[in-house]
Design an enzyme around this catalytic site. Structure first.
Site, PDB file in Angstrom:
ATOM      1  N   ASP A   1       0.718  -0.997  -0.132  1.00  0.00           N
ATOM      2  CA  ASP A   1       0.166   0.015  -0.074  1.00  0.00           C
ATOM      3  C   ASP A   1       0.909   1.262   0.158  1.00  0.00           C
ATOM      4  OD1 ASP A   1      -2.273   1.816   0.084  1.00  0.00           O
ATOM      5  OD2 ASP A   1      -3.195   0.650   1.783  1.00  0.00           O
ATOM      6  N   TYR A   2       0.204   2.279   0.158  1.00  0.00           N
ATOM      7  CA  TYR A   2       1.002   3.591  -0.144  1.00  0.00           C
ATOM      8  C   TYR A   2       2.056   4.022   1.098  1.00  0.00           C
ATOM      9  CZ  TYR A   2       0.689   8.684  -1.987  1.00  0.00           C
ATOM     10  OH  TYR A   2       0.981   9.789  -2.731  1.00  0.00           O
TER      11      TYR A   2
END
Ligand code: BGC
Length: 733
Positions: free
Chosen positions: A258-259
């Site tokens: 994820d980010y």
């Protein structure tokens, strides 16, 4: 593919291999503070494998041309985007889509999302989100399919098939990315990015199956979650990403973080950027989203013996394979078709499906004395902060929506009703009394105007606007950004400013319909007592205004059923129907007994149970029958029930089948959904609905995590929600 990629990799330098593991954002729609820089130079240097949040064939072509014409090995870039519930045509938020319980419809929404996004240059979506959540405080409950393992698994499968189609290399497909792996929806206290600590048997039986279902349906990529799992954050969790995912589940695709999740391992307390990047690669991560820890440290870690070239090669190969499967090596510009972008986005048939999907997602929570449907005549007052906000209708995570053009509820009503009905409207109340909270709740262009006068003055004006109305529609609830990422709440009431308005509207004595906008289950105990009709419309997407009108005025009969329990109050959370019995359950129909499992101040019951939702017509269930009372492991059982439409409208009903394993080697839930069918019946019509039960439906993971069905007694329930059911039992021999 294997030979092509092996040949290509034999030509790649170490830097070029590491470059493929780098996923950057173009910064058009981002959720973190880090935005990639020097993207152009990095593409030329072979330092970028993928870009996300960039759209339009022209821009994507330009970036792809840099890779193809100016990088040494001409490796195409993969282009991702959060296509979560539609692209430019926005469908209801995922929790709303789940409330439709309509699998062909959900598959079709994903198909259309893929057609539109791929027409705009994109080939990879960060969806489906399949995190089970039983805590409505968590803002991201809106992005998933709710609390139930079985329902979420079915939806996960449909979405993957819808996005990926039959052949991923077709120009109109998207590669799916299941997220967030894993257990993100169980974050403690419903606070985003928070810790998860969970027993293995709960994981295997309740939380992991939807991820597995999406992978079994062919999803080619999976995203790690932000949360800590039993002491090791998912993005560094070797047990999760290698032992479980690769070895037990045999997943062959790509793992992306994820980010900035690699960088966040520093704050989790696992070391500096070099250390955490190595940890993450070694745990099984292939592609690093945004943080560039891989890009900047893996070479050094290789030299120092902290990572192995085999792991860099594995990750690089999986990125290249994803591109190969998308057909990008054959034609890197396959998704850059200007003509398609002009003709295949926001097509009328897409909008038609969006309107249908929205209508099917709404859940009628209450309808005393048939307040609804309304007649298409007279004057209707539409009052409340959600009445005139087109920008809030698409709901959270609709980054590609055209907010300026989305119709508001009132605009939709005016278009559908023409001059049959006179519509008057007023803000009625601010979204919340607290301007700071309102600001945080209306980010990303989802503004709702504020009126700085006192509540009393605003309400008085709204009442005067409504004075000639025959009926009042109160358009209240949450703004779209009150749910979604980083939008957890500790109070799930309709904000006080709006509640005061609702009270004043009810005092007029006119019929009041609450049209509730919500990204999550809310606490509606007061509303349930006082408001004659409540229609929960979540956030319905592009066509919300028309779809709400369809349902309010009876052109569409509501058929949505709750995919998540609505509690009486926040203190009951987490609350879900498939709980365990405990050693001290309450007696049937009791709500408090001393020294039993309960609360002093409120019953254990939800306000509205899982699977609940009313219709304008009335469905009755009679004559539950089993084909036999016992069956052996090779056999099967048929359960039938007669469903009758006993009311005055044609309508659809979701018939739900639940099973309880009465005695087990570990404790088993009081009820688990094991099947459902959405049935259409004309008024007066009835139908025998049949379910087949086999050993598969009775299996669970035991203490040693083996998937088994244990012989013995099972209870079987069928009904229109998880509470109101007919019951029988059978035995597995
Ligand atoms: C979210 C993901 C999303 C990613 C890329 C993150 O903040 O958790 O769901 O796919 O950003 O936009």
């Amino acid at each position: 593919m294997d030979k092509f990629i092996a040949d290509l990799m034999s030509k790649m330098t170490l830097e070029e291999k590491i470059g493929q593991l780098n996923l950057v954002t173009a910064g058009e729609a981002t959720t973190g503070s880090v935005v990639s820089t020097d993207v152009e130079a990095k593409i030329k240097a072979g330092n970028i494998g993928g870009i996300f949040s960039m759209s339009s064939p022209a821009k994507i072509r330009k970036a792809q041309e840099l890779a193809i014409n100016q990088s040494r090995l001409k490796i195409p870039i993969i282009f991702g985007m959060d296509v979560i519930h539609g692209y430019r045509t926005v469908f209801p938020i995922p929790l709303g889509l789940a409330a439709s319980w309509d699998m062909p419809l959900i598959r079709q929404t994903a198909r259309i999302s893929a057609i539109e996004a791929s027409a705009d240059g994109i080939n990879w979506t960060f969806s489906p989100m399949v995190d089970i959540s039983r805590d409505a405080r968590w803002g991201r409950i809106s992005e998933g399919s709710g609390e139930d393992t079985y329902l979420t698994s079915q939806i996960a499968k449909e979405m993957v098939i819808g996005y990926q189609g039959e052949d991923l290399s077709e120009y109109n497909t998207l590669m799916a990315c299941v997220k967030h792996f894993a257990l993100y929806g169980a974050s403690e206290a419903g606070r985003d990015y928070n810790t998860t600590d969970m027993s293995l048997h709960r994981m295997y039986n309740e939380y992991l199956p939807p991820y597995k279902a999406a992978l079994d349906a062919g999803a080619q990529t999976i995203m790690t979650s932000f949360n800590d799992i039993n002491g090791v954050p998912a993005t560094a969790n070797k047990w999760l990403l290698t032992d479980l995912l690769r070895e037990q589940w045999k997943f062959k695709g790509l793992v992306v973080t994820d980010y900035t999740a690699v960088n966040e391992l520093i704050d989790h307390g696992l070391g500096d950027l070099q250390q955490v990047s190595a940890l993450s690669l070694n745990a099984g991560v292939d592609m690093d989203m945004v943080g560039e820890g891989f890009l900047t440290t893996l070479k050094k870690s290789l030299q120092e013996g902290k990572v192995k070239i085999e792991d860099i090669d594995r990750a690089c190969r999986l990125v290249l394979e994803a591109k190969y499967k998308l057909g990008l090596f054959d034609d890197p510009f396959r998704y850059c078709n200007e003509e398609r972008a002009k003709t295949e986005i926001l097509k009328s048939e897409h909008l038609k499906l969006a309107r249908e999907a929205a209508g099917k997602s709404f859940v009628l929570l209450k309808n005393d004395q048939q307040t609804l449907p309304l007649k298409k005549q007279g004057t209707v007052a539409v009052i409340g902060p959600l009445a005139n906000s087109g920008a809030n209708m698409p709901g959270t995570w609709s980054v590609s929506a055209d907010l300026g053009k989305t119709q508001s509820l009132v605009e939709g009503m005016r278009e559908v009703l023409g001059n049959k009905v006179k519509i008057v409207t007023h803000l009625g109340a601010n979204l919340t009394d607290d301007p700071k909270l309102q600001e945080r709740s209306t980010m990303f262009g989802r503004e709702i105007p504020r009126d700085e006068r006192s509540s009393e003055e605003i309400i008085a004006e709204a009442l005067s606007t409504s004075k000639d109305a025959d009926v009042i529609i109160a358009a209240l609830g949450e703004s779209s950004e009150m749910s979604g990422e980083s939008s957890s709440r500790t109070n799930l009431d309709i904000p006080a400013s709006q509640k005061r308005l609702l009270e004043a509207l009810l005092q007029t004595g006119k019929p009041v319909v609450l049209v509730l906008f919500a990204g999550r289950p809310m606490t509606l105990t007061w509303e349930d007592k006082h408001v004659p009709a409540i229609l929960n419309v979540w956030f319905g997407g592009t066509e919300t205004g028309k779809a709400v009108t369809d349902v309010l005025f009876g052109d569409v009969n509501p058929s949505g059923k709750l995919p998540a329990t609505f509690p009486q109050n926040v203190g009951q959370l987490p609350l879900y129907y498939s709980h365990k019995n405990t050693g001290r359950p309450l007696a049937k129909d009791a709500w408090f007994q001393k020294f039993r499992s309960n609360y002093l101040d409120v019953s254990n019951d939800p306000l509205y149970p899982f699977g609940y939702g009313l219709s304008y017509t009335k469905f009755t269930y009679t004559d539950l029958q089993l084909s036999n009372k016992q069956f052996d492991r090779n056999g099967q059982l048929k359960a039938t029930i007669t469903l009758k439409n006993d009311g005055n409208y044609d309508g659809q009903e979701v018939v739900q089948l639940y099973i309880q394993d009465v005695v087990g080697s570990i404790t088993r839930p009081v009820k688990e959904l094991k099947g459902f069918q959405k049935i259409f019946l004309k008024k007066g019509e009835s139908k025998k609905v049949e379910f087949t039960i086999t050993e598969e439906d009775l299996k669970f993971y035991n203490q040693s995590l083996q998937l088994v069905a244990e012989a013995g007694e099972f209870r079987l329930f069928i009904g229109g929600n998880s509470r109101d059911v007919q019951e029988t039992s059978f035995e597995l021999l």
